[in-house]
Design an enzyme around this catalytic site. Sequence first.
Site, PDB file in Angstrom:
ATOM      1  N   LYS A   9      -4.696   4.437   9.026  1.00  0.00           N
ATOM      2  CA  LYS A   9      -5.662   4.888   8.027  1.00  0.00           C
ATOM      3  C   LYS A   9      -6.677   5.769   8.729  1.00  0.00           C
ATOM      4  O   LYS A   9      -7.780   5.344   9.086  1.00  0.00           O
ATOM      5  CB  LYS A   9      -6.336   3.700   7.334  1.00  0.00           C
ATOM      6  CG  LYS A   9      -6.998   4.097   6.008  1.00  0.00           C
ATOM      7  CD  LYS A   9      -7.390   2.889   5.185  1.00  0.00           C
ATOM      8  CE  LYS A   9      -7.937   3.331   3.834  1.00  0.00           C
ATOM      9  NZ  LYS A   9      -8.409   2.191   3.013  1.00  0.00           N
TER      10      LYS A   9
ATOM     11  N   SER B 153     -13.176  -2.619   0.131  1.00  0.00           N
ATOM     12  CA  SER B 153     -13.354  -2.215   1.530  1.00  0.00           C
ATOM     13  C   SER B 153     -14.822  -1.979   1.866  1.00  0.00           C
ATOM     14  O   SER B 153     -15.581  -1.464   1.048  1.00  0.00           O
ATOM     15  CB  SER B 153     -12.574  -0.928   1.812  1.00  0.00           C
ATOM     16  OG  SER B 153     -11.184  -1.125   1.652  1.00  0.00           O
TER      17      SER B 153
ATOM     18  N   ARG C 216       0.840  -1.202   0.000  1.00  0.00           N
ATOM     19  CA  ARG C 216       0.000   0.000   0.000  1.00  0.00           C
ATOM     20  C   ARG C 216       0.871   1.246   0.000  1.00  0.00           C
ATOM     21  O   ARG C 216       1.640   1.487   0.935  1.00  0.00           O
ATOM     22  CB  ARG C 216      -0.924   0.012   1.228  1.00  0.00           C
ATOM     23  CG  ARG C 216      -1.847   1.230   1.271  1.00  0.00           C
ATOM     24  CD  ARG C 216      -2.906   1.076   2.336  1.00  0.00           C
ATOM     25  NE  ARG C 216      -2.378   1.172   3.686  1.00  0.00           N
ATOM     26  CZ  ARG C 216      -3.078   0.901   4.791  1.00  0.00           C
ATOM     27  NH1 ARG C 216      -4.338   0.505   4.692  1.00  0.00           N
ATOM     28  NH2 ARG C 216      -2.550   1.030   5.994  1.00  0.00           N
TER      29      ARG C 216
END
Length: 209
Positions: free
Chosen positions: A138, A112, A43
């Site tokens: 996040k 998600s 990521r």
Amino acid sequence: MDRRSRLACSRLYLVLEPRPHAQNPRSLLDAALRGGVDIVQLRDKELGDDALIAAAEPFRAACQAHGALFVLNDRPDLVEPCGADGVHVGRSDTPVAQARSLIGADRLLGLSVSTLGELGDVGGADYVGVTAFTTPTKEDAVAGGLELLGAAAARLTVPWFAIGGIDLSNVAEVTRAGAPGIAVVRAIRDVEDPEAAARKLRAALDRQE
């Protein structure tokens, strides 16, 4: 086994950024994979195409060596050059249909979910990441808590992983809520012995079977 068969058997998912470990990412990756990680996601929202392809190489190589799946975050256009097994997209990232058209039918597509409403809108995804708790990795994520995990267990028919603030202190309650697998960052990345941490998480998951 093909990718979807391997996905169906996966329980422990690790999300990593390349830059904090740029000097030697392979050592961390190998340790985590030896400890029982089934899927690794790379990521990074800021690297350019060439830099991301270069950063992906040790991820791809480590996953291949250990028989794990390698997923790229929100860059379906780079799945092929990165040698990834699939891509994971968020609700504000590349739309599912567009991502699928870019990666093809054989590669994996993750999506998600952070709310009860989103549970009913996962068509086209091979697996789902369900946000459990808030996490500093996040900060913009909405956390659904144990209620969302319970709803996911009742409603989802694809493999799914609870994600967000999960570690050894709460993995048991996450699995009791119905999560078949978990995705973690800090619980493996930020500890002195990543292999041991992964083994303990895996053992906690296996106890709930």
